[in-house]
Scaffold this active site. Structure first.
Site: not given
Ligand code: MEV
Length: 430
Positions: A82, A269, A285, A383
């Site tokens: 990413e 995430k 892992d 991004h």
């Molecule tokens: C994207 O890979 C991760 C985000 O969505 C994390 C977040 O929203 O805190 C930008």
């Protein structure tokens, strides 16, 4: 329709395997040649790591800069597909660095092995018998791994409890093992299998599952850092937001995650974007880390953010993270993958605990960077810049053309392969 029941695929050589897959999927020669590019990991190494190998899947390995953790500087290898992740971690680490960097600490590397006991007539009596004989059981477990014991690790404690389920009462035994510099799955699983017979004898039950728990509640890592208001303001010159306002926005974002499972999931995430990228770079892992982190996030009965934020007395932002991190420096891909070995050397970590402290700090940096962007300008701008480069490559741009095509698309706010192709043609005409 070709059939997938290929007999003895594992016995075939690489060429034969490739031909089978080529026929099955209708691949052309060019596609098969892509698979033949093994990169840093040779077919022989890959084929010893997993079964039925036909290729290696490669990821970019980037270096996050600026990390200072417990007074030591680190260049952090991150393997991830990413865009923006490496840049964001580096940027946040650069701000933390101005206030001394990250302070991290790890608890001892204790993993839990679980033994499920079924058909126990008297669970209370079984629990008491197991507890009474815990020394004997621990001794038996340690016979399975004298090397670990020699290095100060090994089985340390037994915890036993009855568990009510829809299929009746079970007795669950936890074997707590200090796994030192290992991730621990092998050592713990071997020990659990070794002591299962003794536990059956003591409980008069039947031992069924004997396996590590990836919820490593005793093997957690904490990291914290201060993000100064001035530094936040100066590092992200955006709009007219003052440092104090950026901090207020970040706190609003954090409290959203702390109180809403949908947001907490995405917040975490983002943390795992960093943790996993270091894990993959160093041959860990990452599925175990993911499972452990998310279960830990819900340990208090409500899934919540793995990070916490508040203001310190000076009005700067104090950020903290706590999560379980079960990683190892001995055994597994960390030793067999050539790039993982080099990544560990770049990091310069000497213990699994040190690696875990780096990973927690990267997770925290990643979260701060995401919250900062989301709570101010949004993440799409950053991004898109990187995404545009990928699109330019997809359109056939090479070398300097990539940046030129990407820049034009960003300027036009139209990041599409078709547009990239047009811009490329225009460039070539010039
Ligand atoms: C994207 O890979 C991760 C985000 O969505 C994390 C977040 O929203 O805190 C930008």
């Amino acid at each position: 329709m070709p059939a997938s029941d290929v007999s003895g695929f594992y016995k075939k050589g690489i060429e034969e395997r490739l031909q089978i897959v080529k026929g099955f999927a209708g691949l052309n020669d060019e596609e098969v040649n892509e698979l033949r590019k093994f990169g840093a990991m040779s077919f022989d190494v890959a084929d010893r790591m997993i079964e039925n190998v036909i290729a290696t899947q490669q990821l970019p390995l980037g270096i996050a800069t600026n990390f200072k953790i417990n007074g030591r500087d680190y260049l952090v290898p991150m393997a991830v597909e990413e865009p923006s992740i490496v840049a964001a971690a580096s940027k946040a680490a650069g701000i933390a660095r101005l206030s001394g960097g990250f302070k991290a600490e790890a608890s001892p590397p204790i993993m839990i092995g679980q033994i499920q006991l079924l058909n126990v007539k008297d669970p209370e009596k079984a629990v008491a018998a197991i507890e009474k004989n815990s020394r004997t059981i621990i001794g038996l477990a340690n016979e399975a791994d004298p090397v670990l014991v020699k290095f100060g690790g090994g089985a340390k404690k037994i915890e036993t409890r009855a568990l009510d389920t829809e299929r009746g009462k079970m007795v669950i035994v936890h074997l707590l093992v200090d796994v030192r510099d290992a991730m621990g799955a092998n050592a713990v699983n071997t020990m659990c299998e070794k002591i299962a017979g003794k536990i059956e004898e003591l409980s008069k039950g039947e031992a069924r599952l004997r396996i590590i728990s990836n919820l490593a509640v005793y093997r957690t890592v904490k990291s914290r850092a201060v993000f100064g208001k001035k530094a936040l303001e100066e590092s992200f010159k955006q709009g007219n937001l003052k440092g104090e306002e950026i901090i207020e926005h970040i706190l609003d974002a954090y409290h959203f995650a702390a109180n809403d499972v949908f947001r907490a999931c995405t917040n975490n995430k983002g943390i795992m974007n960093g943790v996993d990228a270091v894990a993959i770079a160093t041959g860990q892992d990452f599925r175990a880390l993911e499972a452990g982190a998310h279960a830990f996030a819900s340990l208090k009965g409500k899934y919540t953010a793995l990070t916490r934020y508040r203001k310190d007395r000076e009005g700067n932002l104090l950020a903290e993270i706590e999560l379980p991190i079960a990683v190892g420096l001995v055994g597994g891909a960390v030793k067999t993958s050539p790039v993982a070995r080099v990544a560990v050397k770049i990091l310069g970590v000497k213990t699994a605990s040190e690696l875990a402290q780096v990973m927690a700090s990267v997770g925290l940096a990643q979260n701060l960077a995401a919250l900062r962007a989301l709570a101010t300008e949004g993440i799409q701008k950053g991004h898109m810049r990187l995404h545009a480069k990928n699109i330019a490559v997809m359109a056939g741009a090479k070398g300097k053309e990539i940046d030129a095509v990407a820049a034009k698309m960003v300027e036009e706010k139209n990041i599409m392969v078709d547009r990239a192709k047009e811009i490329l043609l225009e460039l070539k005409k010039k």
